[in-house]
Design an enzyme around this catalytic site. Structure first.
Site, PDB file in Angstrom:
ATOM      1  N   HIS A  10       0.872  -1.173   0.000  1.00  0.00           N
ATOM      2  CA  HIS A  10       0.000   0.000   0.000  1.00  0.00           C
ATOM      3  C   HIS A  10       0.909   1.222   0.000  1.00  0.00           C
ATOM      4  CE1 HIS A  10      -3.831   2.111   1.028  1.00  0.00           C
ATOM      5  NE2 HIS A  10      -3.009   2.977   1.570  1.00  0.00           N
ATOM      6  N   ILE A  11       0.640   2.169  -0.884  1.00  0.00           N
ATOM      7  CA  ILE A  11       1.468   3.378  -0.922  1.00  0.00           C
ATOM      8  C   ILE A  11       0.694   4.561  -0.343  1.00  0.00           C
ATOM      9  CG2 ILE A  11       2.975   2.648  -2.803  1.00  0.00           C
ATOM     10  CD1 ILE A  11       1.280   4.322  -4.727  1.00  0.00           C
ATOM     11  N   LEU A  27      -7.345   3.082   6.985  1.00  0.00           N
ATOM     12  CA  LEU A  27      -8.803   3.158   6.884  1.00  0.00           C
ATOM     13  C   LEU A  27      -9.200   3.238   5.420  1.00  0.00           C
ATOM     14  CD1 LEU A  27      -9.437   5.855   9.649  1.00  0.00           C
ATOM     15  CD2 LEU A  27      -9.556   3.362   9.905  1.00  0.00           C
ATOM     16  N   ARG A  51     -15.052   4.406  -7.123  1.00  0.00           N
ATOM     17  CA  ARG A  51     -14.884   3.255  -6.236  1.00  0.00           C
ATOM     18  C   ARG A  51     -15.828   3.338  -5.036  1.00  0.00           C
ATOM     19  NH1 ARG A  51      -9.104   1.077  -7.128  1.00  0.00           N
ATOM     20  NH2 ARG A  51      -9.121   0.392  -4.969  1.00  0.00           N
ATOM     21  N   GLU A 171      -5.415  -6.037  -7.541  1.00  0.00           N
ATOM     22  CA  GLU A 171      -5.474  -5.486  -6.182  1.00  0.00           C
ATOM     23  C   GLU A 171      -5.974  -6.528  -5.187  1.00  0.00           C
ATOM     24  OE1 GLU A 171      -7.323  -1.608  -5.693  1.00  0.00           O
ATOM     25  OE2 GLU A 171      -7.209  -1.277  -7.871  1.00  0.00           O
TER      26      GLU A 171
END
Length: 218
Positions: A10-11, A27, A51, A171
């Site tokens: 995760h970036i 979160l 999304r 993902e």
């Protein structure tokens, strides 16, 4: 070929770390939308809205992509490349990749935690911000991910099939939140960022190793 021990990445912008630590983890966008002052947003607003408002998971009907914390299966993602180029019209962030940090987790440990916490999880075979992605929620189907694409350093240009770019953006999604204690490594690009991250981590919490990982960057 699928790795024996798949990892998740995760970036985030470095200035998000204090709020992540304060929340004891990551979160999802649906939760973060109710908070202000959490640090620099590096994603594209239109895709984040899609999304949150339009894209749901076939494996979990009614669960929006934006209600999940997203991970890639590789560092040096296509999203990081867009941040590095800093010229995409839908990006408001123009600071490049220097201040971006990678948070690494273990796939199997994440699934185990999610199962214990009754958090739904899934993985996609391509970009979960697109209208046409496929998702799965069965670990036995992990081999459906195009792992050669995930691990590819060249994913566009002459002689590179479009499927490589699509597959590289696969993902992993975990519902609602992701605990800080499952972050097993933090990758940064430079000595300066290494020191900045080290200074940001309190002594009384989980302190994953911080490493300079130049090959995780462009």
């Amino acid at each position: 070929m699928m790795p024996e021990v798949p990892k998740l990445y995760h970036i985030v912008h470095f200035d998000r770390l204090p709020s992540i630590l304060n929340s004891q983890g990551l979160l999802c966008d649906a939760v973060m939308a109710a908070h202000d002052g959490l640090g620099t947003t590096i994603g594209m607003g239109s895709i984040k809205r899609r999304r949150l408002e339009e894209l749901t998971l076939e494996s979990h009907p009614g669960l929006y992509v934006g209600e999940c914390v997203p991970f890639y299966f590789c560092p040096r993602s296509i999203m990081l490349y867009l941040l590095y180029q800093a010229n995409h019209p839908e990006l408001t962030y123009r600071g490049g990749q220097e201040s971006i940090v990678h948070l690494q987790a273990d796939l199997h440990a994440t699934i185990e935690w999610a199962t214990q916490q009754q958090r739904r999880w899934a993985f996609t075979l391509s970009n979960a911000g697109a209208y046409y992605f496929e998702d799965r929620a069965d670990i036995a189907q992990l081999d459906e991910i195009n792992w050669n694409a995930v691990q590819a350093h060249r994913w566009s240009g002459n002689g590179i099939a479009r499927s490589i770019k699509e597959g590289k953006q696969a993902e992993f999604l975990v519902e609602q939140d992701f605990p800080w204690h499952l972050v097993e490594r933090i990758g940064v690009r430079s000595r300066r960022m290494h020191q900045a991250v080290m200074d940001c981590l309190p002594a009384n919490i989980h302190r994953p190793p911080v490493e300079i990982m130049r090959d995780w960057y462009y």
